[in-house]
Motif scaffolding. Sequence first.
Motif, PDB file in Angstrom:
ATOM      1  N   ARG A 241       0.603  -1.436  -0.218  1.00  0.00           N
ATOM      2  CA  ARG A 241       0.069   0.031   0.073  1.00  0.00           C
ATOM      3  C   ARG A 241       0.655   1.036   0.208  1.00  0.00           C
ATOM      4  N   THR A 242       0.449   2.431  -0.474  1.00  0.00           N
ATOM      5  CA  THR A 242       1.410   3.358  -0.348  1.00  0.00           C
ATOM      6  C   THR A 242      -0.194   4.622  -0.396  1.00  0.00           C
ATOM      7  N   TYR A 243       0.495   5.760   1.017  1.00  0.00           N
ATOM      8  CA  TYR A 243      -0.076   6.573   1.627  1.00  0.00           C
ATOM      9  C   TYR A 243      -0.050   7.367   0.633  1.00  0.00           C
ATOM     10  N   ILE A 244      -0.823   8.707   0.496  1.00  0.00           N
ATOM     11  CA  ILE A 244       0.640   9.468  -0.049  1.00  0.00           C
ATOM     12  C   ILE A 244      -1.215  11.289   0.433  1.00  0.00           C
ATOM     13  N   CYS A 245      -0.492  12.050   1.507  1.00  0.00           N
ATOM     14  CA  CYS A 245      -1.956  12.596   1.951  1.00  0.00           C
ATOM     15  C   CYS A 245      -0.547  14.256   2.235  1.00  0.00           C
ATOM     16  N   VAL A 332      -3.470   2.261  -3.311  1.00  0.00           N
ATOM     17  CA  VAL A 332      -3.405   3.081  -2.579  1.00  0.00           C
ATOM     18  C   VAL A 332      -4.286   4.207  -2.122  1.00  0.00           C
ATOM     19  N   TYR A 333      -4.185   4.973  -0.859  1.00  0.00           N
ATOM     20  CA  TYR A 333      -4.787   5.327  -0.008  1.00  0.00           C
ATOM     21  C   TYR A 333      -4.453   7.304  -0.250  1.00  0.00           C
ATOM     22  N   LEU A 334      -5.801   8.022  -0.657  1.00  0.00           N
ATOM     23  CA  LEU A 334      -5.327   9.602  -0.779  1.00  0.00           C
ATOM     24  C   LEU A 334      -5.696  10.765  -0.192  1.00  0.00           C
ATOM     25  N   GLY A 336      -6.405  14.655   1.110  1.00  0.00           N
ATOM     26  CA  GLY A 336      -6.000  16.207   1.101  1.00  0.00           C
ATOM     27  C   GLY A 336      -6.701  16.771  -0.169  1.00  0.00           C
ATOM     28  N   PRO A 337      -6.727  18.484  -0.407  1.00  0.00           N
ATOM     29  CA  PRO A 337      -7.889  18.709  -1.203  1.00  0.00           C
ATOM     30  C   PRO A 337      -8.377  18.635  -2.308  1.00  0.00           C
ATOM     31  N   PRO A 338      -9.688  19.192  -2.491  1.00  0.00           N
ATOM     32  CA  PRO A 338      -9.813  18.019  -3.650  1.00  0.00           C
ATOM     33  C   PRO A 338      -9.133  18.416  -4.870  1.00  0.00           C
ATOM     34  N   GLY A 339      -8.938  19.259  -5.141  1.00  0.00           N
ATOM     35  CA  GLY A 339      -8.143  19.798  -6.445  1.00  0.00           C
ATOM     36  C   GLY A 339      -6.930  18.904  -6.348  1.00  0.00           C
ATOM     37  N   PHE A 340      -5.695  18.092  -5.171  1.00  0.00           N
ATOM     38  CA  PHE A 340      -4.695  17.727  -5.406  1.00  0.00           C
ATOM     39  C   PHE A 340      -5.109  15.679  -5.618  1.00  0.00           C
ATOM     40  N   LEU A 341      -6.284  15.915  -4.954  1.00  0.00           N
ATOM     41  CA  LEU A 341      -7.254  14.155  -5.338  1.00  0.00           C
ATOM     42  C   LEU A 341      -6.961  14.306  -6.448  1.00  0.00           C
ATOM     43  N   THR A 342      -7.617  15.422  -7.361  1.00  0.00           N
ATOM     44  CA  THR A 342      -8.100  14.683  -9.029  1.00  0.00           C
ATOM     45  C   THR A 342      -6.538  14.676  -9.556  1.00  0.00           C
ATOM     46  N   GLU A 343      -5.456  15.451  -9.330  1.00  0.00           N
ATOM     47  CA  GLU A 343      -4.629  15.793 -10.144  1.00  0.00           C
ATOM     48  C   GLU A 343      -3.418  14.270  -9.515  1.00  0.00           C
ATOM     49  N   VAL A 344      -3.686  14.342  -8.934  1.00  0.00           N
ATOM     50  CA  VAL A 344      -2.751  12.984  -7.602  1.00  0.00           C
ATOM     51  C   VAL A 344      -3.402  11.860  -8.494  1.00  0.00           C
ATOM     52  N   ALA A 345      -4.515  11.292  -8.588  1.00  0.00           N
ATOM     53  CA  ALA A 345      -5.166   9.954  -9.131  1.00  0.00           C
ATOM     54  C   ALA A 345      -5.128  10.020 -10.290  1.00  0.00           C
ATOM     55  N   GLU A 346      -5.086  11.187 -11.226  1.00  0.00           N
ATOM     56  CA  GLU A 346      -4.922  11.325 -12.739  1.00  0.00           C
ATOM     57  C   GLU A 346      -3.822  10.578 -12.865  1.00  0.00           C
TER      58      GLU A 346
END
Length: 399
Positions: A241-245, A332-334, A336-346
């Motif tokens: 697993r990877t955690y990204i915050c 992956v567990y993500l 943070g702010p909404p814009g960050f989530l979208t960018e990283v998930a892509e």
Amino acid sequence: MLRSTFAVVERRAEHAVTFFYSHLFWNNPAMRELFPEDMQPQRDRLFAALTHVVTHLESPGLAEYLGQLGRDHRKFLASPALYAAVGSSLNAAFAHAAGAAWSLEAEKAWSEAYGHVADLMLAGAREAARAGEPAWWDADVVRHLRYGEDLAVLTLRPRQPFPFLPGQYVSVSSLRVPRVWRTYSLADAPRPDGTLELHVSRIPGGVMSTALVDETGPGETLRLSVPGGGLTARTEPGGLRTYICAGTGWAPVRALLAEAAETEPELKGRLFVVARAKEYLYGRHDVERFRERLDGLSVTYITSAPGHRKDQATERLLQSLRACVHWAAHDVYLAGPPGFLTEVAEVLEELGTAPDRIHHDTLPPVGRFTVRPNTAAERLLGPPPPLWHNPSARAPREP
Ligand SMILES: Cc1cc2nc3c(=O)[nH]c(=O)nc-3n(C[C@H](O)[C@H](O)[C@H](O)COP(=O)(O)OP(=O)(O)OC[C@H]3O[C@@H](n4cnc5c(N)ncnc54)[C@H](O)[C@@H]3O)c2cc1C
Ligand code: HEM
């Protein structure tokens, strides 16, 4: 029938929302007291949610979502009579906004669909009451720590047991901003002493975050609603697993790591902690504690370089993620702010992580309305301004 009338009403959403609330509060003045004083920021949320669920009745999981929503609506004091009031204002708003597209059949279809939704929500509320669950929990603030200009860590002690799963969030209300509720992640696994921790970042102009960071202190009481959210542990024992915050996204990740440190200390994974600058790495001490307890966890801190834009941290994170391998094998567990989530998930999807293995929280989709013209004249002139519900204007004139 629901979709065809909704297609027309959607283009008149501003009219419909305005009409809906003025009809609701005109006919049920006491209900105004249940809503926040300033309704502008998310005025369309209840209405958007209503129309979203009514037009997605066949979606899998809707019944469960509505049961939870009804359970959570006990904090708004929503009774069967108030559900009926909301239903009749919804009908009136639709009849008004749909104009010629409204018919007896349309009215029947919307009443039935709304009735179905309200029944499921009320069933969820009844079930929670039967199980002895309170409509909300009062919790005393026992500690308030400030980090930098705009971050605070609050420790709360609920007056009744407050069960939750690590990674979940809770809606919070404060008497400083009456009837406003905002969501914050619970920053630890359940503790033996029953206390909870919230990490709050102040948003410029934000009513609740300013109250919690700048004004709230020990001795004060906050109100908490039913915990919710799906950022809970999903990985099989032994799974990678990877955690990204980023920022206060550290809160739910901290809760997941606290749980893992107890249940699976041999876990293999990587943790990326992102902050706009070094002084905002407020969780560093805790991260180091977890690093000592979890041998198989690699940790990377990422910040912007001094004097650089704060979004440089996200660019640096994406570079680091691209340099890592085996993405297809990781959950992956993500957070943070909404814009960050979208960018990283892509980027994660580009790197090979399956979308169903990227876990993060956002509130349920309530959609935002688009404004599109209904007629050729409107295309030319723009839509007319919305009308308020004004019963006195329709009353018969005195002779
Ligand atoms: C599932 C979930 C978990 C959350 N967990 C946390 C948490 O652990 N810690 C935390 O600090 N916050 C968290 N939030 C955000 C929090 O719920 C509030 O949105 C935030 O505190 C702002 O509320 P406010 O009342 O201060 O601002 P409002 O008065 O609602 O908004 C003021 C202005 O700021 C804008 N705004 C709102 N939110 C943001 C944002 N995040 N970034 C930039 N502009 C914004 C609004 O559009 C508005 O213009 C979480 C949100 C969700 C959905
Ligand atoms: C089928 C009917 C209903 C649906 C689908 C629905 C849905 C929602 C949703 C999704 C939200 C936003 C999430 C949240 O803030 O928790 C919301 C907010 C809210 N709802 Fe409901 N709701 C319904 C009925 C009612 C009723 C009967 C009441 C009466 C008290 C009510 C009162 C509120 C209030 C006060 C808010 C907060 C609004 C704000 O913060 O501006 N709702 N509703």
